[in-house]
Design an enzyme around this catalytic site. Structure first.
Site, mmCIF file in Angstrom:
data_model
loop_
_atom_site.group_PDB
_atom_site.id
_atom_site.type_symbol
_atom_site.label_atom_id
_atom_site.label_comp_id
_atom_site.label_asym_id
_atom_site.label_seq_id
_atom_site.Cartn_x
_atom_site.Cartn_y
_atom_site.Cartn_z
ATOM 1 N N ASP A 69 0.863 -1.174 0.000
ATOM 2 C CA ASP A 69 0.000 0.000 0.000
ATOM 3 C C ASP A 69 0.900 1.223 0.000
ATOM 4 O OD1 ASP A 69 -2.566 1.162 -0.061
ATOM 5 O OD2 ASP A 69 -2.416 1.662 2.062
ATOM 6 N N GLY A 151 0.004 9.297 -11.013
ATOM 7 C CA GLY A 151 -0.407 9.885 -9.733
ATOM 8 C C GLY A 151 0.145 11.295 -9.532
ATOM 9 N N ASP A 153 3.220 12.271 -9.384
ATOM 10 C CA ASP A 153 4.598 12.440 -9.862
ATOM 11 C C ASP A 153 4.911 13.816 -10.455
ATOM 12 O OD1 ASP A 153 5.506 10.004 -9.028
ATOM 13 O OD2 ASP A 153 5.343 9.015 -10.981
ATOM 14 N N ARG A 178 8.815 2.812 -3.339
ATOM 15 C CA ARG A 178 8.526 1.417 -3.700
ATOM 16 C C ARG A 178 9.825 0.611 -3.802
ATOM 17 N NH1 ARG A 178 5.577 2.877 -7.483
ATOM 18 N NH2 ARG A 178 3.822 3.265 -6.124
#
Ligand code: IMP
Length: 196
Positions: A69, A151, A153, A178
């Site tokens: 998540d 998103g 970015d 990530r």
């Protein structure tokens, strides 16, 4: 050892498979024809959501399962949008709508500090779980820059590179929240599974 990756996002399946390439772990996913139920992400933290997803799917598939998540936390907004990042401006919100709301909420706000966070959890069918967190720091800028990524970015600026995440996809993949969470998982996974 076979490990199931609980995501419907093919980009994530590719990215995670690449990072675990060369280890003793064989990744299975929906790409292998395994269907999984949707898990409601109703936790208040990234840890709660990724753990819930990993354990529910581990139980369902009877396989060791990895789930994640992620989201954006903005200091001046009490770490919002946080776990609501995907639906900041409402259910089924587009990236453009979420970014618009973010910039509006930061109008006249000087403190632009923000971070992306990912929590990856490895869950076992017996209910045991292990979570790994990755974070990357940046600042939110008003005018979007760059065409890559997704998103938030184009509004996530990293001073060290003088670029947004949308302007440096290759560097992003190395330094991102990530990547960091995945590398921590990679380091821990053999010990957890008693292999290697
Ligand atoms: P997920 O948990 O990885 O699906 O991420 C939830 C939401 O957080 C996404 O829909 C994006 O809005 C935001 N997000 C997560 N990771 C990133 C990223 O690397 N760049 C931009 N936005 C992100």
């Amino acid at each position: 050892m076979k490990v199931f990756l609980a995501t419907g996002n093919k980009k994530k399946i590719d990215e995670i498979s690449k990072i675990l390439d060369g280890s003793n772990i064989e990744i299975l996913s929906i790409n292998d024809g395994i269907e999984i139920p949707e898990v409601i992400e109703d936790g208040n933290t990234f840890e709660e959501n990724s753990k819930k997803k990993a354990l529910e799917i581990a139980k369902f598939t009877n396989m060791i399962t990895i789930a994640d998540d992620s989201g954006l936390c903005v200091e001046a907004l009490n770490n919002e949008p946080g776990v609501y990042s995907a639906r900041y401006s409402g259910e089924n919100a587009t990236d453009a709508e979420n970014n618009k709301k973010l910039v509006e909420n930061l109008k006249n706000v000087k403190n632009r500090k923000a971070k992306f966070v990912t929590v990856m959890t490895l869950g076992k069918p017996n209910g045991e779980s292990y979570s790994f967190r990755g974070e990357v720091q940046g600042e939110i800028i008003d005018i979007s820059r760059g065409k890559d990524g997704f998103g938030y970015d184009p509004h996530f600026y990293v001073e060290e590179y003088d670029k947004t995440f949308a302007e440096m996809p290759e560097i992003k993949n190395k330094i991102s929240h990530r990547a960091k969470a995945l590398n921590a998982l990679k380091k821990g996974i053999n010990e957890i599974l008693n292999i290697g």
